[in-house]
Design an enzyme around this catalytic site. Structure first.
Site, PDB file in Angstrom:
ATOM      1  N   GLN A 103       0.840  -1.191   0.000  1.00 26.99           N
ATOM      2  CA  GLN A 103       0.000   0.000   0.000  1.00 26.99           C
ATOM      3  C   GLN A 103       0.883   1.252   0.000  1.00 26.99           C
ATOM      4  O   GLN A 103       1.654   1.474   0.927  1.00 26.99           O
ATOM      5  CB  GLN A 103      -0.909   0.003   1.229  1.00 26.99           C
ATOM      6  N   ALA A 168      -7.738   7.514   1.028  1.00 23.30           N
ATOM      7  CA  ALA A 168      -8.792   7.674   2.038  1.00 23.30           C
ATOM      8  C   ALA A 168      -8.179   8.228   3.321  1.00 23.30           C
ATOM      9  O   ALA A 168      -6.992   8.569   3.377  1.00 23.30           O
ATOM     10  CB  ALA A 168      -9.467   6.325   2.299  1.00 23.30           C
ATOM     11  N   TYR A 171      -5.530  11.191   4.154  1.00 25.43           N
ATOM     12  CA  TYR A 171      -4.213  11.177   3.539  1.00 25.43           C
ATOM     13  C   TYR A 171      -4.250  12.006   2.258  1.00 25.43           C
ATOM     14  O   TYR A 171      -5.315  12.388   1.770  1.00 25.43           O
ATOM     15  CB  TYR A 171      -3.754   9.740   3.313  1.00 25.43           C
ATOM     16  N   ARG A 297     -15.369  -4.195  10.132  1.00 25.79           N
ATOM     17  CA  ARG A 297     -15.965  -5.076  11.149  1.00 25.79           C
ATOM     18  C   ARG A 297     -16.608  -6.331  10.550  1.00 25.79           C
ATOM     19  O   ARG A 297     -17.660  -6.777  10.974  1.00 25.79           O
ATOM     20  CB  ARG A 297     -16.986  -4.310  11.978  1.00 25.79           C
ATOM     21  N   CYS A 346     -12.506  -4.298  20.186  1.00 20.77           N
ATOM     22  CA  CYS A 346     -12.230  -3.517  21.398  1.00 20.77           C
ATOM     23  C   CYS A 346     -11.276  -2.355  21.121  1.00 20.77           C
ATOM     24  O   CYS A 346     -11.266  -1.364  21.853  1.00 20.77           O
ATOM     25  CB  CYS A 346     -11.646  -4.414  22.480  1.00 20.77           C
ATOM     26  N   GLN A 348      -8.297  -2.096  21.815  1.00 21.35           N
ATOM     27  CA  GLN A 348      -7.298  -1.902  22.872  1.00 21.35           C
ATOM     28  C   GLN A 348      -5.878  -2.187  22.395  1.00 21.35           C
ATOM     29  O   GLN A 348      -4.946  -1.448  22.705  1.00 21.35           O
ATOM     30  CB  GLN A 348      -7.619  -2.812  24.074  1.00 21.35           C
ATOM     31  N   GLN A 426     -16.666 -11.325  34.021  1.00 20.51           N
ATOM     32  CA  GLN A 426     -17.067  -9.976  33.629  1.00 20.51           C
ATOM     33  C   GLN A 426     -17.038  -9.781  32.114  1.00 20.51           C
ATOM     34  O   GLN A 426     -17.779  -8.964  31.576  1.00 20.51           O
ATOM     35  CB  GLN A 426     -16.155  -8.952  34.309  1.00 20.51           C
TER      36      GLN A 426
END
Length: 653
Positions: A103, A168, A171, A297, A346, A348, A426
């Site tokens: 890319q 996109a 940039y 996603r 997430c 993270q 959790q």
């Protein structure tokens, strides 16, 4: 299984074994090299693992084409000296049976993380009081066009199978094309026809330096969100038609920009729907006749297969899915969907860690909550042991589950003791909250995987020192987690008080109004959950901001959703007492009273006492490892999983 997804496709002279593409993702591995921009053995091993894992096409992340604007922590192909490193990569991927694409990138304001890199913008851009980045000159634009051509030549020499132009995400090709950024009045600006000139000239320069049989892909934003005067999908379709005439074969359909809330669409968190770019990609495909591959996603093979079966795309971008599990494609093709480690969105380890590395290169590279061995494929490889050990895992939350998984993969015998009637802790509870069903899905699959592979699981059984003595394990992993903190506030005896964890677990509550103490992630998600039931909620947070522990994209997405619900937020506010259905607090400007017949505690948690467990291990000479909240509170799910994985690596020694 998944016949369409694993059907070969030919693009010019390139034959791909299936329709799965791992699109380019910034890894920041350049931070590990002397100049901050070179190829590394870690990055090669990362791409080889995915090629062996069965992906159709690997894309190598944003790679600078222009020397002066090439930032550290990103790859560069702006000079011939980088060709050999890329050749080492392409040779390794080809030997592993894969195909690989580079890319090409000029980052505009995206390079500003490096103060030495030239920031190139289409129009004068104020960035601070009295500080303006001047618009790029026409002469400089021509030099960058030439740089793209030279970068394409180097990519061909390095042995890449295809090239992609990044047009996109703020940039340079994107901001020159979009009226939301490009305010020029010369030949490069003004009308849509003029704004197309730069990216089209770049395409010409790239195509002129590629063999006719080599495919050219282009990543585009399908439209600009949250940006006045930005691109419409009609603008993008018109531009793509011109790009097709100049030799672009594939449109990689993405979305987002980094200066507005639309940044959530670039590395979309769990809050954004799965496959959110598919319909726009399908329209671009219909109206241009080009091959398209939507990103965004797409983390399950069932969804990818559906997109192809409905004839909405030709290929499917499944990138973070393969950060989480390099064997994603092999497992999906074999129908082993329960064995896949699913990305949960997430952010993270990927997006959030990316910016940590930019601030502090000692972090080296991105990681993944589900995959602690990401970009450490060799150093953190799990090897089948010749000396199986019995390992007692105390606690069946996500840390305990992932410890069992790694132990099974290494050939050991995990024995889990969980005090409740189910595994997941959790992490599974979090999956019950708004927009987080991917958490529950991934957790349920992880549980099924260790069950199918033979983990010994004891539910409704609290482990204690006697359990350790009875089981006589070779090692113990303590993953007991934490308990919610309950504040001792005067007046609680006259008000219904529950914890956020009880709400998440499905406790039935009836209230006309509610107050949540604590504006962290758990508190805000609980507030949103209650508001969704029609209960007006006030959140009281001592700090000056909410969601302080969240990364940027999840914070933006959560705040956008909260605006849709009857949730009032009071920051800088400390609760003092409860009186007659009211919360009495002290705010920034004096006393505050909030009506509430339900009070939810979401002020954090503290680790459970495990001193009896550790003492017994020490007495018996059994090595033990604490993971997750048992080791450090408060912690993230990423910490728990990585702690567990590292414990297994140590057990394997």
């Amino acid at each position: 299984m998944f016949d369409k997804l694993f059907e070969p496709i030919r693009i010019r002279d390139l034959e791909l074994r299936n329709r799965v593409v791992m699109s380019a993702m910034g890894t920041t591995t350049g931070a590990m090299t002397e100049d901050g921009k070179s190829m590394t053995d870690n990055l090669i091993a990362y791409h080889v693992a995915r090629a062996k894992g069965g992906v159709g096409l690997n894309l190598v992340e944003v790679t600078s084409v222009d020397k002066a604007s090439s930032p550290i922590c990103y790859l560069s192909i702006a000079e011939d000296k980088y060709i050999d490193g890329f050749r080492k990569l392409t040779d390794a991927v080809h030997e592993a049976g894969g195909k690989i694409c580079l890319q090409l990138w000029q980052g505009s304001i995206g390079v500003s993380s490096d103060p030495k890199a030239e920031v190139i913008v289409p129009s004068d851009t104020p960035v601070a009081p009295g500080v303006v980045i001047p618009a790029v000159t026409s002469e400089r634009l021509y030099s960058i066009i030439d740089a793209y051509g030279e970068a394409a030549r180097r990519a061909v020499e390095a042995g890449f199978d295809a090239i992609e132009l990044h047009c996109a995400h703020n940039y340079l090709p994107h901001v020159m094309l979009s009226g939301g950024f490009n305010k020029r009045t010369d030949e490069w600006g003004g009308s849509h026809e003029n704004r197309k000139k730069f990216p089209l000239a770049v395409i010409k320069a790239i195509r002129a330096n590629m063999p006719d049989g080599m495919p050219l892909s282009m990543r585009v934003d399908c439209h600009d969100d949250c940006l006045e005067g930005g691109l419409t999908i009609e603008d993008v379709i018109d531009f793509c038609k011109d790009a097709k005439e100049l030799g672009v074969d594939i449109i990689n359909v993405s979305r987002g920009n980094i200066i507005t809330d639309a940044t959530i669409y670039e590395v979309a968190p769990v809050d954004v729907p799965n496959g959110f770019n598919v319909e726009d990609a399908a329209r671009i495909r219909r109206e241009t006749g080009m091959l398209v591959m939507p990103a965004g996603r797409i983390n399950k093979p069932e969804l990818a297969e559906q997109i192809l079966e409905e004839d909405k795309a030709d290929l499917v971008i499944m990138s973070r899915a393969q950060l989480a599990d390099p064997e994603f494609c092999n497992k999906a093709k074999a129908g082993k969907v329960d064995a896949i480690r699913y990305c949960i969105g997430c952010d993270q380890g990927c997006f959030d860690r990316f910016f940590k590395v930019l601030e502090d290169p000692s972090y080296r590279h991105i990681t993944c909550l589900r995959n602690p061995a990401l970009l450490e494929e060799e150093a953190k490889k799990l090897v089948k042991t010749d000396s199986p050990k019995k390992v007692l895992i105390i606690g069946g939350g996500i840390g305990g589950i992932e410890a069992a998984d790694a132990l099974l993969e290494s050939g050991h015998k995990p024995v889990i003791y969980e005090a409740s009637d189910h595994l997941g802790g959790q992490f599974l509870l979090a999956g019950s909250l708004p927009r987080k069903n991917d958490f529950a899905y991934a957790c349920e699959k992880a549980i099924k995987k260790i069950q199918d592979e033979g983990a010994e699981i004891h539910l409704n059984t609290k482990a204690d020192a006697d359990t350790i003595a009875k089981e006589a394990p070779d090692a113990v992993i303590i993953a007991t987690g934490s308990d919610p903190i309950i504040l001792n506030i005067p007046g609680t005896e006259n008000t219904e008080v529950v914890t956020a964890h009880e709400i998440m677990a499905g406790k039935e509550v009836s209230a006309k109004t509610a107050a949540v103490i604590g504006g962290g992630l758990v508190g805000m998600e609980t507030a949103e959950f209650l508001a969704g039931k029609g209960i007006p909620v006030t959140v009281l947070e001592m700090k000056d901001e909410i969601l302080s522990e969240l990364g940027l994209l999840r914070k933006v997405a959560t705040q956008l959703e909260l605006k849709k619900e009857p949730v009032t937020v009071l920051t800088g506010t400390t609760v003092k007492a409860l009186e007659n259905g009211k919360v009495i607090a002290e705010g920034k400007e004096g006393p505050v009273e909030v009506e509430a017949d339900l009070l939810v505690m979401a002020v954090g948690s503290r680790a459970k006492d495990t001193s009896d467990l550790t003492a017994k291990c020490e007495e018996l000479g059994i090595p033990f490892y604490k993971v997750g909240d048992a080791l450090r509170t408060p912690g993230l799910a990423l910490d728990a999983i990585h702690n567990a994985y590292d414990a297994v690596l140590d057990i394997n020694k």
